[in-house]
Design a protein around this motif. Structure first.
Motif, PDB file in Angstrom:
ATOM      1  N   LEU A  64      -1.269   7.951 -13.551  1.00 54.75           N
ATOM      2  CA  LEU A  64      -2.279   8.279 -12.551  1.00 54.75           C
ATOM      3  C   LEU A  64      -3.044   9.529 -12.980  1.00 54.75           C
ATOM      4  O   LEU A  64      -2.453  10.469 -13.491  1.00 54.75           O
TER       5      LEU A  64
ATOM      6  N   ILE B 127      -2.799  -3.084 -10.147  1.00 53.28           N
ATOM      7  CA  ILE B 127      -2.649  -1.847  -9.383  1.00 53.28           C
ATOM      8  C   ILE B 127      -4.041  -1.268  -9.192  1.00 53.28           C
ATOM      9  O   ILE B 127      -4.879  -1.354 -10.083  1.00 53.28           O
ATOM     10  N   CYS B 128      -4.312  -0.757  -7.983  1.00 56.13           N
ATOM     11  CA  CYS B 128      -5.633  -0.165  -7.781  1.00 56.13           C
ATOM     12  C   CYS B 128      -5.521   1.081  -6.911  1.00 56.13           C
ATOM     13  O   CYS B 128      -4.555   1.245  -6.157  1.00 56.13           O
ATOM     14  N   CYS B 129      -6.475   1.988  -7.048  1.00 55.86           N
ATOM     15  CA  CYS B 129      -6.426   3.214  -6.247  1.00 55.86           C
ATOM     16  C   CYS B 129      -7.575   3.217  -5.250  1.00 55.86           C
ATOM     17  O   CYS B 129      -8.712   2.877  -5.566  1.00 55.86           O
TER      18      CYS B 129
ATOM     19  N   PHE C 147      -8.980   0.118 -11.009  1.00 53.85           N
ATOM     20  CA  PHE C 147      -7.843  -0.802 -10.975  1.00 53.85           C
ATOM     21  C   PHE C 147      -7.411  -1.081 -12.396  1.00 53.85           C
ATOM     22  O   PHE C 147      -8.115  -0.752 -13.351  1.00 53.85           O
TER      23      PHE C 147
ATOM     24  N   ILE D 130      -6.613   9.884  -6.150  1.00 51.43           N
ATOM     25  CA  ILE D 130      -6.358   9.289  -7.460  1.00 51.43           C
ATOM     26  C   ILE D 130      -7.704   8.906  -8.063  1.00 51.43           C
ATOM     27  O   ILE D 130      -8.424   8.071  -7.525  1.00 51.43           O
TER      28      ILE D 130
ATOM     29  N   SER E 247      -4.677   6.595  -1.510  1.00 52.01           N
ATOM     30  CA  SER E 247      -3.547   5.686  -1.591  1.00 52.01           C
ATOM     31  C   SER E 247      -3.717   4.721  -2.755  1.00 52.01           C
ATOM     32  O   SER E 247      -4.782   4.644  -3.371  1.00 52.01           O
ATOM     33  N   ILE E 248      -2.639   4.027  -3.023  1.00 51.08           N
ATOM     34  CA  ILE E 248      -2.587   3.088  -4.134  1.00 51.08           C
ATOM     35  C   ILE E 248      -2.167   1.747  -3.561  1.00 51.08           C
ATOM     36  O   ILE E 248      -1.390   1.697  -2.611  1.00 51.08           O
TER      37      ILE E 248
ATOM     38  N   LEU F 282      -6.246   4.997 -12.600  1.00 54.73           N
ATOM     39  CA  LEU F 282      -4.848   4.664 -12.895  1.00 54.73           C
ATOM     40  C   LEU F 282      -4.758   3.551 -13.925  1.00 54.73           C
ATOM     41  O   LEU F 282      -5.671   2.748 -14.076  1.00 54.73           O
TER      42      LEU F 282
ATOM     43  N   GLN G 171      -0.608   8.243  -0.896  1.00 51.54           N
ATOM     44  CA  GLN G 171      -0.359   9.413  -1.732  1.00 51.54           C
ATOM     45  C   GLN G 171      -0.933  10.606  -0.976  1.00 51.54           C
ATOM     46  O   GLN G 171      -1.732  10.430  -0.085  1.00 51.54           O
TER      47      GLN G 171
ATOM     48  N   ARG H 220       0.852  -1.194   0.000  1.00 49.21           N
ATOM     49  CA  ARG H 220       0.000   0.000   0.000  1.00 49.21           C
ATOM     50  C   ARG H 220       0.882   1.237   0.000  1.00 49.21           C
ATOM     51  O   ARG H 220       1.798   1.341   0.809  1.00 49.21           O
TER      52      ARG H 220
END
Lengths: 357, 715
Positions: free
Chosen positions: A41, A343-345, A332, A23, A350-351, A26, A19, A16
């Motif tokens: 992003l 990858i997911c936001c 994602f 976001i 956060s990512i 992404l 950020q 994790r």
């Protein structure tokens, strides 16, 4: 949980990365080399009200996987949808905004910087926000849809940018998601769990459409559509009330429900009861397994939802939950070249980077 | 109260804060409206700390009622002004708004878990009261406290295995924050029941972590050691410098044993070339260093890498302490001192021994502020201090020895805690650390003492019947609501407020914008979670009307149908009639029963279709179906009056059907009655004339009469 007969739960690595901005979406950028990977992003800084398309390089060798800021393009408006073409030589990034503008960025594959950019201003394509876009395979055409009921195809190949209005419902219909199926065909989705199939060779409206029932209390909106290159006749759609269904053009009347309570009938399972924000076919299925799945069966799909679920759903199988977060997962992306990586936001700025083994 | 000043092109908003009306805040802003600007402007609160200011252009005839709708873009502008920084949590030191939000996000899960545990445990405790309840509850509170604590930054870095620079005394760690220090202090006193037995030692550790925080307002041992560390590099024979001996005393006084020992081992007598002629001196230094590292401590376990011997039980500790003190006294009286040739070393070591023996005046000289003296007392004079009352008395004594003119906020908090004064603790939390701190620390306070529990949960008339606990949660929820990224976590806190929470939650939900689809759906999701069906339905109606007004009619109808808003759908159906409706009906699907107020349009569509077939040919079946559709339409109460005549006029061909009369006697009578009703309605002034030939009414009447005649004959 069993997965294609294998009794072992998948080993899963999750990182994790907090950020300090929201976001909105992404995407993976097609990789330049196996060790040099980048993500795009759509970032929104709430303190300065500034939006940007950012390219970060991602270090997947390091266990404390971090994002390194690489390049940033300031967007005049907040980004509503973000798509990247899968062309390794010259990746194209398309971003649409809530103000109705469309921005197409051409990245350089060598240094992952943005070379040039073309834009269409607000009110050119749509009245109001653009709710969904999709780039075709080579990144030369972008379909845009909006709540205003317009469907446009923007040509970004060559020197300039031009667009063609495919349909305008004058606000009678609204569209929220879109996906190319072939160079001439694409699908759209909207309120009432509606899915429309468009063929650019036939004008004057959708070539086929699936009408969910609007009037039911449990009706909802399609938020995302995916079409697998090997199964162009099937639209995978995800939307309100945890709904994930496949609409097969060959059996238009009855969709195949993978999850959700929204479609009226009793479903096999319900992963989530809230909005499914994004669906994508999960390409992390071994080729042998893919061939063994009969063409009548829906391929495995990954979803993310408002109640924080990232999961893989498969017809007739129990879903595999990859993440269960306390906040929403807004978007994602599965790495096309390396489908074990996702990858997911997350809504809480956060990512998360997941790698499946 | 805001006021406005304006000169050509440039406008400023003047804010007069009620607490200081003499120092107004002036906020200039650009609106891009060319003068003349109307003196009237509208100011309203937008989300959070934003003001929404609408500026209008002065119209040429300012008295004219009609506004110029032709040139809307230049007629006025709405400007949003952000007042202050949205992320100011009140903590003062964490000025990064994103950092505050991260803390806010992270504290949601522990808070929600604790609330749900509290609810289930209070349900259980009603059935059986037992002491295991308390133990279990404290475990939960401690877990909560540790999770919140972990959000506030990391504790000291783990011991590094790398070869350390012998001249580095203080490891560089992440800068501690007052917020974390305050939280840990409350955790020690209220949440961690197991550490109550060695509370003094917990405070020793606490000061070791956070002494640097006091450096801002006064000299501290930490700052003095930091200064000395810088000079250490340049010093040749450290033992000749009085500051070397001072540094050792300082470190030792507050129990930083490893630093003291490390410094002692820098003594010149350890150098190989000097070991020969300074053997006795070196022996004394080493003896003191060994004594320091063998110091008995009463605590469960030593912090990683720290020196000292730990004892869990009091008798073992007393025994060890007696023995240790005897060893010090023996060393103090030994004859070796006479053989020590280095005067500074002898003086320094003797003073160190005095600290270890608990000489009050030496301790006072070796500490900077009262808190350090307080800690020194715990270590060397009164290691058995127990109970808040005696701890408070000792604190008062130390304060008298080393008074402070402007006490640090952490000192004020500590005095409040020691004085068992819940109100003071609350006031300090609120004043120094902001709404986040107080909303979350209340959980520790209530767990810590029954008195605090009563004070915080008592319903107060001066607070409008809510408790202090609820008040602070509401304040924090307001703080969260004011930001576009945190409003979604406010419901967690609002729903934990019994009295006012749900009301404020409704207001919060209604205030969210409906035009942004994602926000709207997230809003509805919250309604679903908390079963606020009425609110959800109202929000859908708002969204429906918004979309309808802004031209996205399909979405408008969708939301109104989701909201089951028959009334507005009826209105929309009437509005849609005549134009655009066919396309919409196609989109609505075929099931007319569930289409709500659009039922009329569905029926009309069916009627039109069969009528079309009738016009195309002369099939009696189709005509019969059209006639049935017409009757069904005319019978339906949702069919508006003003469409009756156009419907009947469209059906003239049906009434004059050649082969047979399509309508029977009662059906024709029904239509005649409707026609009669219509003739009456036409006399009223509000009747809307349909766009039909003037003879329409009479021709319909004639056709119906003919049909009636034929129907009677047929019968």
């Amino acid at each position: 949980m069993a997965r294609n007969g294998t009794p072992h739960p998948q080993p899963l690595q999750i990182h994790r990365l907090p950020q300090s901005k929201y976001i909105d979406a992404l995407r993976w950028l097609p990789p330049i080399s196996p060790f040099d990977r980048h993500v795009v992003l759509a970032a929104f800084n709430s303190d300065s009200d500034a939006s940007a398309v950012e390219i970060h390089s991602i270090n997947s060798k390091n266990p404390s996987e971090t994002l390194t800021h690489h390049f940033s393009w300031t967007s005049p408006h907040r980004i509503s949808s973000l798509k990247v073409s899968q062309t390794p030589q010259k990746p194209v990034i398309a971003a649409s905004s809530f103000s109705g503008s469309l921005h197409v960025l051409f990245a350089d594959s060598l240094d992952a910087m943005i070379d040039s950019e073309v834009s269409l201003p607000e009110n050119a394509l749509h009245a109001g926000p653009i709710s969904g876009i999709d780039l075709n395979e080579n990144g030369s055409e972008c379909v845009t849809v909006g709540m205003d009921g317009r469907v446009n195809v923007v040509n970004v190949g060559g020197s300039g940018v031009s667009y063609r209005k495919v349909f305008d419902s004058n606000g009678l219909a609204s569209y929220t998601a879109t996906k190319w199926a072939s160079p001439a065909e694409f699908a759209t989705g909207g309120p009432g769990f509606g899915v429309q199939w468009w063929d650019q060779r036939k004008c004057g409206g959708p070539a086929a459409q699936f009408k969910g029932n609007w009037a039911q209390k449990t009706s909802g909106i399609v938020h995302s559509i995916d079409i697998h290159p090997s199964r162009k006749h099937t639209c995978l759609a995800g939307g309100s009330s945890g709904s994930v269904f496949a609409w097969d053009l060959r059996w238009q009347q009855q969709p195949i429900i993978l999850s959700g309570v929204g479609m009226g009938e009793t479903p096999a399972q319900s992963l989530s009861e809230s909005e499914v924000w994004e669906v994508q076919y999960d390409t992390f299925t071994r080729a042998a397994n893919l061939a063994s799945i009969s063409s009548a069966r829906v391929l495995p799909a990954m979803i993310c939802s408002e109640d924080g679920i990232l999961a893989v759903v498969e017809q007739g199988e129990e879903a595999i939950e990859l993440l269960a977060e306390p906040c929403a997962i807004n978007s994602f992306d599965i790495d096309k070249q390396n489908p074990s990586d996702v990858i997911c936001c997350l809504e809480w700025e956060s990512i998360a980077v997941l790698s499946r083994a | 109260m805001p006021a406005l000043t304006s000169n050509a092109g440039d406008t400023s908003l003047v804010l007069l804060p009620p607490e200081a009306p003499d120092s107004p805040a002036v906020i200039p802003f650009l609106h891009g409206i060319k003068p003349p600007i109307s003196p009237r402007l509208s100011i309203s609160w937008s989300r959070g700390n934003s003001l929404r200011v609408s500026v209008f252009k002065q119209s040429p005839q300012s008295d004219a009622v009609t506004s110029t709708g032709s040139n809307e873009t230049d007629g006025g502008r709405v400007v949003e002004l952000k007042l202050g920084s949205a992320g100011d949590g009140g903590g003062g030191e964490i000025d990064d708004a994103a950092q505050w939000r991260r803390i806010a996000y992270g504290s949601v899960a522990p808070f929600a878990l604790l609330q749900s545990r509290k609810n289930s445990m209070s349900a259980l405790s009603r059935m059986s009261s037992s002491s295991s309840y308390d133990a279990e509850w404290w475990a939960y509170v401690l877990e909560y406290s540790k999770e919140i604590n972990s959000l506030l930054g990391y504790r000291r870095s783990p011991p590094s295995l790398a070869i350390e620079d012998p001249r580095t005394l203080l490891k560089k760690v992440e800068e501690p924050t007052c917020l974390k220090a305050a939280w840990e202090l409350m955790e020690v006193f209220y949440a961690d029941k197991q550490s109550q037995a060695w509370l003094p030692e917990r405070l020793v550790d606490w000061l070791a972590d956070f002494d640097s925080l006091f450096s801002g307002t006064q000299p501290t041992i930490h700052s003095k050691l930091l200064d000395f560390q810088e000079e250490l590099v340049t010093l040749q024979a450290v033992e000749d410098d009085p500051r070397y001996w001072e540094a050792i005393s300082l470190a030792l006084a507050v129990g930083w044993l490893d630093i003291a020992v490390k410094l002692l081992r820098l003594h010149g007598s350890y150098q190989l070339n000097q070991l020969g002629n300074r053997e006795t001196e070196n022996g004394l230094v080493e003896a003191v260093a060994v004594l320091i590292s063998k110091m008995p401590r009463m605590r469960s376990k030593s912090a990683a890498g720290n020196l000292g011997e730990c004892f869990k039980s009091k008798p073992d500790f007393i025994k060890a302490l007696e023995k240790w003190r005897a060893q010090i006294t023996k060393l103090d009286c030994s004859a070796f001192w006479l053989q020590c040739g280095h005067h500074q070393t002898m003086e320094g070591l003797k003073s160190i021994l005095q600290i270890m023996l608990g000489n009050a005046s030496t301790l006072s000289a070796s500490t900077c502020h009262w808190l350090e003296l307080y800690i020194a007392h715990f270590i060397y004079i009164r290691p058995f201090t127990a109970g808040l009352e005696s701890m408070y008395t000792l604190a008062q004594k130390c304060l008298q020895v080393k008074p402070v003119s402007r006490p640090h906020k952490l000192m004020k908090l500590l005095t409040g805690i020691l004085g068992e004064n819940t109100e003071v603790v609350l006031a300090e939390c609120s004043k120094s650390f902001g709404p986040w701190m107080i909303a979350h620390a209340v959980e520790l306070l209530t767990a810590g003492s029954t008195h605090a529990d009563i004070v915080l949960h008592e319903e107060r008339d001066n607070l409008g019947g809510i408790s202090i606990e609820e008040l602070h949660r509401l304040v924090y929820a307001q703080f969260l609501s004011s930001h576009a990224l945190t409003w979604q976590i406010a419901p967690i806190y609002l729903t934990s407020c019994i009295k006012q929470g749900m009301g404020l939650l409704e207001i919060l939900l209604y205030k969210q914008p409906v035009h942004h689809n994602q926000v709207l759906l997230k809003n509805l999701e919250i309604c679903r979670l908390y079963e606020l069906d009425r609110v959800s339905s109202n929000i859908m109606k708002m969204a429906g009307v918004h979309h309808w007004k802004h031209g996205t009619k399909g979405s408008g109808v969708f939301w109104l149908q989701q909201a089951r808003d028959e009334f507005r759908l009826n209105r929309i159906a009437q509005h849609l009639f005549g134009f655009q409706w066919e396309g919409l009906i196609e989109l609505l699907g075929s099931d007319s029963r569930t289409a709500g107020g659009l039922e009329f349009l569905h029926k009309y569509r069916d009627f039109k279709r069969s009528l079309q077939q009738v016009h195309d040919g002369t099939v009696t079946d189709a005509a019969q179906r059209a006639a049935e559709a017409l009757i069904s339409l005319m019978k339906n109460p949702s069919t508006p009056h003003r469409f009756w005549l156009p419907l009947l006029y469209d059906s003239l061909k049906l009434f004059n059907w050649q082969e047979c009369p399509l309508l029977n006697v009662p059906q024709t009578n029904l239509l005649l009655n409707k026609l009669q009703e219509l003739s009456m309605a036409m006399l009223r002034p509000d009747f809307i004339e349909a766009d039909l030939p003037p003879q329409a009414l009479s021709s319909v009447r004639l056709a119906l009469a003919t049909n009636l005649g034929r129907a009677i004959l047929d019968h």
